[in-house]
Design an enzyme around this catalytic site. Structure first.
Site, PDB file in Angstrom:
ATOM      1  N   ALA B  46      42.172  35.884  40.384  1.00 11.80           N
ATOM      2  CA  ALA B  46      43.545  36.066  39.890  1.00 11.80           C
ATOM      3  C   ALA B  46      44.589  35.688  40.933  1.00 11.80           C
ATOM      4  O   ALA B  46      45.677  35.199  40.596  1.00 11.80           O
ATOM      5  CB  ALA B  46      43.734  37.522  39.454  1.00 11.80           C
ATOM      6  N   HIS B  48      44.468  33.260  43.094  1.00 11.48           N
ATOM      7  CA  HIS B  48      44.681  31.813  43.029  1.00 11.48           C
ATOM      8  C   HIS B  48      45.486  31.432  41.791  1.00 11.48           C
ATOM      9  O   HIS B  48      46.306  30.515  41.827  1.00 11.48           O
ATOM     10  CB  HIS B  48      43.333  31.081  42.999  1.00 11.48           C
ATOM     11  CG  HIS B  48      42.501  31.300  44.221  1.00 11.48           C
ATOM     12  ND1 HIS B  48      41.415  32.146  44.224  1.00 11.48           N
ATOM     13  CD2 HIS B  48      42.589  30.796  45.473  1.00 11.48           C
ATOM     14  CE1 HIS B  48      40.863  32.135  45.431  1.00 11.48           C
ATOM     15  NE2 HIS B  48      41.554  31.340  46.206  1.00 11.48           N
TER      16      HIS B  48
END
Lengths: 291, 291
Positions: B46, B48
């Site tokens: 998440a 990224h």
């Protein structure tokens, strides 16, 4: 030489002096077609003009940088004494290049030395770098910066500074810089002597003695494509000792390590020696296909 | 996820996997408008996706790089064990980015280690770099390469890896890379804990204990704009020792050196500590206008 604000209709014949990175980027962004960069430390002479001429042949626009890079001078070297001749330089290339970029040290290095920099690794610590720790790290750092600022399609470098050329080719390859490095052949006097500002220091006897360099280069070329024959030429030159040799090597151009008998492909022959107290370089690339 | 040759009409919704530098350059050259790069080592989560989302807000095209960089792992570190989940990564960002660039090690480093490389200098040998010699040199080298290859207008980096962000900002400034670095705020759980893959290692008591980090960050923020008050907050946190602190510093973001009483402007607060054997980071930027 104009120093007015850029005009919409300014052609490549109107050389402009630029001293800030911001103005250089703006001017570069306005260039259509291909761009060549010629990176110099100023004190321009005929050798630089050969680079400019080659750049003009290869690209639509030419940016010449004129900056004495403090990072590539060691303590006790001649950074302060290095000639600064910007007015003469501008006159020499006026009408030949689009832009002369001559920033101040403060403009190019707001913090000196920079915190993040480029290092040439082991190849920067041999040959010309052996007695000049950090020299080639300073070279690749400023070249990286200037290539980012000028964003050229290609950049020209002379073959006489053979180690510098090899290291800059590795800089471009290893860091994936989107630029082509275009080597320019060594300019020679009719005698064969490689042109150099330092030749002016030589007397008549010295100029004759210095031909040991170009004769060795010619003999090494003639010895190709045999790796062993090239190495014999260099060994014999060192033994004859017509000048005070620093080194005479046959190197792998990619690694700058001495070639062995099994080497095939390009060989970089590099010579350095001293004549009448003046240190001289010469170099050549030969192709080897036999032991 | 298409892997066909590029089509003239391929829109940004058609995510393409690219594994060679040549194809990446060609694809990049065909992009109109602005480009953002998201540089990752894969194993996307998440955090990224928050970077991808920010990149999509800021640019017309997004290139995500997915490459486990051997240069930034030391001997004995987990380079071999580092998770490689390219298929999952592709599924996660499919339709969100234009290109996933996932080269092999051989493709990105034909010679490993490269001869010419970038060094982070002294700032790479402190804090996270103190126990990882060469780590930040490896980071800036691969980031320089990937920024040359993706040629983005901007690149997003999370604020949690505060030292990495500061060093990359210096990379861009010191080498004049033509890219804007866009910091992305730390993603936090409702409790305040900074999101991290490593939070999964924490038990319930550990998650509670780990809040010492985010509470200290909040207290440091509340202590701004006084430099002294921020430093008191950090000193008291270290003394309370709710967790096993590695460090808690208030730093000049440009130099990563501790601020003195006379410092004005941005201050980087960086924390590192260990909870239940898991090493956790947190960070914040505050502005100081008073002693």
């Amino acid at each position: 030489m104009t120093q007015d604000p850029p005009r919409e209709d300014a052609g490549p014949a109107a050389t402009r002096l630029i001293t800030t990175r911001a103005e250089l980027r703006a001017r570069r962004a306005a260039m259509d077609g291909t761009v060549a960069a010629v990176l110099t430390m100023g004190a321009l002479h005929a050798g630089h003009l050969a680079l400019v001429e080659r750049a003009r042949e290869l690209a639509d626009h030419v940016i010449l940088t004129d900056f004495v890079n403090p990072l590539q001078f060691g303590p006790g070297e001649d950074y302060e004494a290095y000639p600064r001749t910007l007015e003469q330089d501008l006159a020499l290339v006026d009408g030949l290049v689009d832009v002369v970029f001559a920033p101040s040290v403060q403009e190019l290095y707001p913090v000196l030395p920079p915190m993040v920099s480029v290092t040439a690794g082991a190849a920067g610590r041999i040959l010309e770098g052996a007695a000049r720790p950090g020299h080639f790290d300073g070279v690749v750092t400023v070249v990286a910066k200037l290539l980012q600022l000028t964003a050229p399609h290609l950049s020209v470098f002379g073959r006489k500074d053979a180690q510098q050329l090899a290291i800059i080719q590795r800089l471009v390859g290893d860091l994936d810089l989107p630029v082509r490095i275009e080597p320019v052949e060594i300019q020679r006097e009719p005698s064969g002597l490689a042109r150099s500002s330092r030749n002016a220091y030589l007397g008549e006897a010295g100029r004759e003695q210095a031909l040991a360099l170009s004769r060795t280069i010619a003999a090494a070329r003639a010895a190709a494509p045999s790796a062993g024959a090239i190495r014999s030429v260099l060994r014999e030159a060192l033994e004859r000792a017509e000048i005070d040799w620093d080194y005479a090597h046959a190197l792998d151009p990619a690694t700058l390590e001495p070639i062995g008998p099994e080497h095939r492909g390009e060989v970089l022959v590099v010579l350095a020696g001293t004549v009448e107290g003046t240190r001289l370089l010469d170099a050549a690339v030969a192709v080897v296909t036999a032991p």
